[in-house]
Design an enzyme around this catalytic site. Sequence first.
Site, short mmCIF file in Angstrom:
data_model
loop_
_atom_site.label_atom_id
_atom_site.label_comp_id
_atom_site.label_asym_id
_atom_site.label_seq_id
_atom_site.Cartn_x
_atom_site.Cartn_y
_atom_site.Cartn_z
N LYS A 161 0.83 -1.22 0.00
CA LYS A 161 0.00 0.00 0.00
C LYS A 161 0.86 1.26 0.00
CE LYS A 161 -2.31 -1.38 3.66
NZ LYS A 161 -1.77 -2.76 3.78
N THR A 162 1.89 1.29 0.83
CA THR A 162 2.78 2.45 0.84
C THR A 162 3.52 2.58 -0.47
OG1 THR A 162 3.07 2.30 3.24
CG2 THR A 162 4.72 3.53 2.03
N ASP B 208 -1.56 6.57 6.33
CA ASP B 208 -1.54 5.15 6.66
C ASP B 208 -2.44 4.90 7.88
OD1 ASP B 208 -0.86 2.52 6.45
OD2 ASP B 208 1.15 2.73 7.28
N THR C 27 -5.79 -1.47 7.09
CA THR C 27 -5.82 -2.92 7.20
C THR C 27 -7.19 -3.40 7.66
OG1 THR C 27 -4.96 -2.73 9.46
CG2 THR C 27 -3.35 -3.08 7.71
N ARG D 145 6.54 -8.20 1.63
CA ARG D 145 7.44 -7.68 2.67
C ARG D 145 8.14 -8.82 3.40
NH1 ARG D 145 4.49 -4.71 7.19
NH2 ARG D 145 4.20 -3.09 5.62
#
Length: 362
Positions: free
Chosen positions: A84-85, A129, A178, A237
């Site tokens: 997302k980032t 975020d 999330t 990640r």
Amino acid sequence: MNWDETGPETDEATGPVFDDRLVDAGHLDGEDTAVEAALRPKDLEEFVGQETVREQLDLVLKAARARGATADHVLLSGAPGLGKTTLSMIIAAEMNAPIRITSGPAIQHAGDLAAILSSLQEGEVLFLDEIHRMSRPAEEMLYMAMEDFRVDVIVGKGPGATAIPLELPPFTLVGATTRAGLLPPPLRDRFGFTGHMEFYAPAELERVIHRSARLLDVGIDAEGAAEIAGRSRGTPRIANRLLRRVRDYAQVKAEGTIDREIAAAALKVYEVDARGLDRLDRAVLGALLKLFGGGPVGLSTLAVAVGEERETVEEVAEPFLVREGLLARTPRGRVATPAAWAHLGLVPPAHGAKGQQGLFGA
């Protein structure tokens, strides 16, 4: 909003100091931060996976560029570590715009948000975020900012208070969450584009690993990449983190090149098993099976048994165990599935765990 309420921390030279995190991995330091930044794709073409979101977002950005307009506000939802980032940074790069990065927990007062919004440049991307964790006063201010590009500043208190409208330059808000279900409908409806990030397939993770290995100048064969991908929980990640740890092992105990044998040996050292379960996951399953006969058992009791906080078990271990079909949440408590017994190599009680007969047909 009232300017008299506590606002953000300030710096005499630069003004407001915000939680400008550069990675959605959370609290990375030193080399890990630099490596995470280096491994991030720089454009949509380089971004691996999320084909539907990527194609839809590409259309949104190309249309905005063709009109010479600011891109619509974007909401990205999905589990941590799915990109997302990274996508927020790509949106800014594709629109040739600067990006401001902060988070919901950092905005505790409406004044915090007003200070950020009033300092934005025209066309700038604001990445927020964990947007669902923003305070309610700031959230309500965001409604008008997103829709009308203005905020009302309240000056003074009581009957003499005056609302002064503050015009904002057009900007693009990229919100990430999330837990999309916690967003109130009025906020969710103000986003022009909503994309849900899915977990990655093993083949997609292998592409991520090969790309990262090239950037890290690490030799890895197809079987080594497949071994790491299979233990990465469908999350890029985690795949990149495991790749770096396997790289360390290969440099110290091998000749630097990663194959299946090296990858498996390295991940054994770091307590990541063939299915991607780590120490905490196995501790939760082990306690559930060995101490409580497979359940049902309450979450708090299970957390005490493994020496962890309730929130850690519920938010860190359980989502993956449930997704893997190893654990079930029931009204009576947590219950292990037959697959959990098989994975840990244990034999379930002959009579079946109490309360499981109706669930799994013991």
